[in-house]
Design a protein around this motif. Structure first.
Motif, PDB file in Angstrom:
ATOM      1  N   ASN A 225       0.827  -1.217   0.000  1.00 40.88           N
ATOM      2  CA  ASN A 225       0.000   0.000   0.000  1.00 40.88           C
ATOM      3  C   ASN A 225       0.857   1.260   0.000  1.00 40.88           C
ATOM      4  OD1 ASN A 225      -2.648  -0.983  -0.153  1.00 40.88           O
ATOM      5  ND2 ASN A 225      -2.692  -1.445   2.045  1.00 40.88           N
ATOM      6  N   ALA A 226       2.003   1.212   0.672  1.00 39.68           N
ATOM      7  CA  ALA A 226       2.908   2.363   0.670  1.00 39.68           C
ATOM      8  C   ALA A 226       3.423   2.624  -0.742  1.00 39.68           C
ATOM      9  CB  ALA A 226       4.065   2.123   1.629  1.00 39.68           C
ATOM     10  N   VAL A 227       3.720   1.577  -1.479  1.00 41.75           N
ATOM     11  CA  VAL A 227       4.171   1.738  -2.860  1.00 41.75           C
ATOM     12  C   VAL A 227       3.034   2.257  -3.736  1.00 41.75           C
ATOM     13  CG1 VAL A 227       5.035   0.528  -4.901  1.00 41.75           C
ATOM     14  CG2 VAL A 227       5.940  -0.053  -2.645  1.00 41.75           C
ATOM     15  N   LEU A 228       1.838   1.757  -3.527  1.00 40.88           N
ATOM     16  CA  LEU A 228       0.694   2.238  -4.304  1.00 40.88           C
ATOM     17  C   LEU A 228       0.492   3.737  -4.112  1.00 40.88           C
ATOM     18  CD1 LEU A 228      -1.915  -0.632  -3.692  1.00 40.88           C
ATOM     19  CD2 LEU A 228      -0.614  -0.171  -5.786  1.00 40.88           C
ATOM     20  N   GLY A 229       0.824   4.216  -2.927  1.00 42.08           N
ATOM     21  CA  GLY A 229       0.696   5.636  -2.640  1.00 42.08           C
ATOM     22  C   GLY A 229       1.654   6.504  -3.425  1.00 42.08           C
ATOM     23  N   GLU A 230       2.649   5.891  -4.070  1.00 35.87           N
ATOM     24  CA  GLU A 230       3.597   6.639  -4.882  1.00 35.87           C
ATOM     25  C   GLU A 230       3.040   6.989  -6.254  1.00 35.87           C
ATOM     26  OE1 GLU A 230       7.489   4.369  -2.882  1.00 35.87           O
ATOM     27  OE2 GLU A 230       6.964   4.066  -5.000  1.00 35.87           O
ATOM     28  N   GLY A 231       1.922   6.349  -6.627  1.00 39.67           N
ATOM     29  CA  GLY A 231       1.239   6.742  -7.854  1.00 39.67           C
ATOM     30  C   GLY A 231       1.601   5.991  -9.114  1.00 39.67           C
ATOM     31  N   ASP A 232       2.336   4.881  -9.022  1.00 41.41           N
ATOM     32  CA  ASP A 232       2.637   4.083 -10.210  1.00 41.41           C
ATOM     33  C   ASP A 232       1.404   3.247 -10.529  1.00 41.41           C
ATOM     34  OD1 ASP A 232       3.550   2.373 -12.197  1.00 41.41           O
ATOM     35  OD2 ASP A 232       5.483   1.988 -11.240  1.00 41.41           O
ATOM     36  N   ASN A 233       0.619   3.691 -11.522  1.00 38.47           N
ATOM     37  CA  ASN A 233      -0.648   3.022 -11.804  1.00 38.47           C
ATOM     38  C   ASN A 233      -0.487   1.692 -12.533  1.00 38.47           C
ATOM     39  OD1 ASN A 233      -0.004   3.852 -14.398  1.00 38.47           O
ATOM     40  ND2 ASN A 233      -1.621   5.413 -14.520  1.00 38.47           N
ATOM     41  N   ARG A 234       0.731   1.263 -12.752  1.00 42.21           N
ATOM     42  CA  ARG A 234       0.955  -0.063 -13.332  1.00 42.21           C
ATOM     43  C   ARG A 234       0.865  -1.158 -12.272  1.00 42.21           C
ATOM     44  NH1 ARG A 234       6.756   0.775 -15.881  1.00 42.21           N
ATOM     45  NH2 ARG A 234       6.994   1.571 -13.745  1.00 42.21           N
ATOM     46  N   ILE A 235       0.843  -0.759 -11.010  1.00 40.04           N
ATOM     47  CA  ILE A 235       0.841  -1.721  -9.909  1.00 40.04           C
ATOM     48  C   ILE A 235      -0.565  -1.865  -9.348  1.00 40.04           C
ATOM     49  CG2 ILE A 235       1.809  -2.303  -7.654  1.00 40.04           C
ATOM     50  CD1 ILE A 235       4.214  -0.551  -8.400  1.00 40.04           C
ATOM     51  N   LYS A 236      -1.023  -3.100  -9.216  1.00 38.78           N
ATOM     52  CA  LYS A 236      -2.363  -3.382  -8.710  1.00 38.78           C
ATOM     53  C   LYS A 236      -2.273  -4.378  -7.560  1.00 38.78           C
ATOM     54  CE  LYS A 236      -4.251  -2.819 -13.379  1.00 38.78           C
ATOM     55  NZ  LYS A 236      -4.999  -3.474 -14.490  1.00 38.78           N
ATOM     56  N   LEU A 237      -3.157  -4.216  -6.594  1.00 35.91           N
ATOM     57  CA  LEU A 237      -3.197  -5.120  -5.450  1.00 35.91           C
ATOM     58  C   LEU A 237      -4.560  -5.791  -5.372  1.00 35.91           C
ATOM     59  CD1 LEU A 237      -2.199  -6.326  -2.755  1.00 35.91           C
ATOM     60  CD2 LEU A 237      -2.983  -4.203  -1.629  1.00 35.91           C
ATOM     61  N   ILE A 238      -4.531  -7.113  -5.269  1.00 37.18           N
ATOM     62  CA  ILE A 238      -5.725  -7.896  -4.991  1.00 37.18           C
ATOM     63  C   ILE A 238      -5.513  -8.549  -3.630  1.00 37.18           C
ATOM     64  CG2 ILE A 238      -7.135  -9.878  -5.679  1.00 37.18           C
ATOM     65  CD1 ILE A 238      -6.228  -9.369  -8.561  1.00 37.18           C
ATOM     66  N   ARG A 239      -6.479  -8.423  -2.740  1.00 43.17           N
ATOM     67  CA  ARG A 239      -6.358  -9.019  -1.416  1.00 43.17           C
ATOM     68  C   ARG A 239      -7.412 -10.093  -1.220  1.00 43.17           C
ATOM     69  NH1 ARG A 239      -6.110  -4.958   3.432  1.00 43.17           N
ATOM     70  NH2 ARG A 239      -5.474  -6.897   4.430  1.00 43.17           N
ATOM     71  N   THR A 240      -7.021 -11.195  -0.611  1.00 47.03           N
ATOM     72  CA  THR A 240      -7.976 -12.237  -0.262  1.00 47.03           C
ATOM     73  C   THR A 240      -8.125 -12.270   1.255  1.00 47.03           C
ATOM     74  OG1 THR A 240      -6.301 -13.985  -0.057  1.00 47.03           O
ATOM     75  CG2 THR A 240      -7.211 -13.580  -2.260  1.00 47.03           C
ATOM     76  N   THR A 241      -9.252 -12.746   1.711  1.00 44.93           N
ATOM     77  CA  THR A 241      -9.513 -12.788   3.152  1.00 44.93           C
ATOM     78  C   THR A 241      -9.153 -14.140   3.760  1.00 44.93           C
ATOM     79  OG1 THR A 241     -11.808 -13.429   2.710  1.00 44.93           O
ATOM     80  CG2 THR A 241     -11.347 -11.069   2.997  1.00 44.93           C
ATOM     81  N   VAL A 242      -8.999 -15.133   2.896  1.00 47.83           N
ATOM     82  CA  VAL A 242      -8.656 -16.480   3.349  1.00 47.83           C
ATOM     83  C   VAL A 242      -7.469 -16.973   2.537  1.00 47.83           C
ATOM     84  CG1 VAL A 242      -9.428 -18.862   3.627  1.00 47.83           C
ATOM     85  CG2 VAL A 242     -11.041 -16.975   3.976  1.00 47.83           C
ATOM     86  N   ASN A 243      -6.472 -17.525   3.215  1.00 47.09           N
ATOM     87  CA  ASN A 243      -5.307 -18.061   2.511  1.00 47.09           C
ATOM     88  C   ASN A 243      -5.678 -19.357   1.794  1.00 47.09           C
ATOM     89  OD1 ASN A 243      -2.739 -20.142   2.950  1.00 47.09           O
ATOM     90  ND2 ASN A 243      -2.197 -18.144   2.118  1.00 47.09           N
ATOM     91  N   LYS A 244      -5.522 -19.359   0.467  1.00 42.85           N
ATOM     92  CA  LYS A 244      -5.883 -20.536  -0.336  1.00 42.85           C
ATOM     93  C   LYS A 244      -4.713 -21.098  -1.124  1.00 42.85           C
ATOM     94  CE  LYS A 244     -10.747 -19.238  -0.882  1.00 42.85           C
ATOM     95  NZ  LYS A 244     -11.834 -18.972  -1.868  1.00 42.85           N
ATOM     96  N   GLY A 245      -3.543 -20.511  -0.994  1.00 43.16           N
ATOM     97  CA  GLY A 245      -2.381 -21.059  -1.659  1.00 43.16           C
ATOM     98  C   GLY A 245      -2.020 -20.365  -2.951  1.00 43.16           C
ATOM     99  N   ALA A 246      -0.824 -20.702  -3.460  1.00 40.66           N
ATOM    100  CA  ALA A 246      -0.274 -20.014  -4.626  1.00 40.66           C
ATOM    101  C   ALA A 246      -1.107 -20.197  -5.878  1.00 40.66           C
ATOM    102  CB  ALA A 246       1.157 -20.485  -4.871  1.00 40.66           C
TER     103      ALA A 246
END
Length: 257
Positions: A57-78
């Motif tokens: 999230n700190a990196v996202l705050g730098e404004g590089d719109n090529r970076i996206k974050l998807i978060r899951t609520t349950v660990n399901k593996g790689a």
């Protein structure tokens, strides 16, 4: 420097992230330094319990719109995390990267040029083993010029962090990974079994970080996984499985010497 931002030239990079606070910032910076700049970096945080999300999230705050974050609520593996990244991918090309592995700065540029030169759907590269700090050890895994399904059965030479796929030639449905052990190898075999040929660029463009682990337990787990793949994914008989297993065992041993 490659700066064309069209979707037709974009590479979607999928990175599963789970408790990777020690590596993830370096991984993001490494991708940002790539000489090929038309990419989207899809970070799939698989319910990390450490500071991984905070760092991203700190990196996202730098404004590089090529970076996206998807978060899951349950660990399901790689496999599940990669599948979420594949679903979100908007580029024509797809690359995989594990959060603790290392790319050379021109990895994307060189591999994309190779893929286009071969007019290929699926390519991969040579790589070098690194220690727990990703320092190269000098142990290089060379790759063949091409790899068919039958050839792949006796040599698990495709390292996920080196793979690039043209999604105009292979649909997402054929790339989604099964939720099993060794899901990446199972995916490559499933793709090759349909008749696709994978092409190898025999140049080291990645480093495989290998922390100190129990070698004996790793070997036994690998044997169990590869046998399951022969029987369930490749659909081989016991006799055929034994034949290909012997070839795999010899090559796997030589690769680690």
């Amino acid at each position: 420097m490659k700066s064309d931002r069209s979707l037709g030239n974009r590479i979607s990079i999928v990175v599963p992230v789970f408790n990777a606070q020690d590596y993830i910032l370096d991984t993001i910076r490494m991708v940002q330094r790539q000489t090929y700049e038309n990419f989207e970096l899809i970070l799939v945080d698989d319910a990390s319990s450490d500071r991984s999300t905070e760092i991203i999230n700190a990196v996202l705050g730098e404004g590089d719109n090529r970076i996206k974050l998807i978060r899951t609520t349950v660990n399901k593996g790689a496999a599940s995390a990669r599948n979420a990244g594949i679903s979100a991918a908007t580029g024509r090309y797809l690359a995989f990267l594990d959060a603790d592995d290392v790319w050379m700065e021109d990895k994307l540029e060189k591999e994309l040029a190779f893929l286009r030169d071969k007019d290929a759907a699926f390519v991969f590269t040579a790589y070098e083993f690194g220690d727990e700090n990703a320092k190269p050890t000098g142990r290089v895994v060379h790759v063949p010029e091409s790899l068919s399904f039958r050839e792949a059965l006796s040599r698990t030479v495709i390292f996920t962090t080196t793979v690039m796929i043209d999604m105009d030639k292979l649909s997402k449905d054929t790339i989604y990974m099964p939720l099993i052990e060794s899901e990446d190898t199972a995916t490559w075999w499933s793709i090759l079994k349909r008749g696709t040929v994978a092409y190898g660029l025999d140049e080291v463009l990645a480093i495989y970080r290998r922390p100190h682990k129990s070698l004996s337990s790793n070997k036994f787990a690998a044997i169990r996984r590869i046998w399951g793949l022969y029987r369930k994914i490749a659909g081989l008989s016991v006799i055929s499985s034994l034949f290909y297993f012997m070839g795999w065992a010899v090559r796997a041993t030589l690769r680690r010497l």
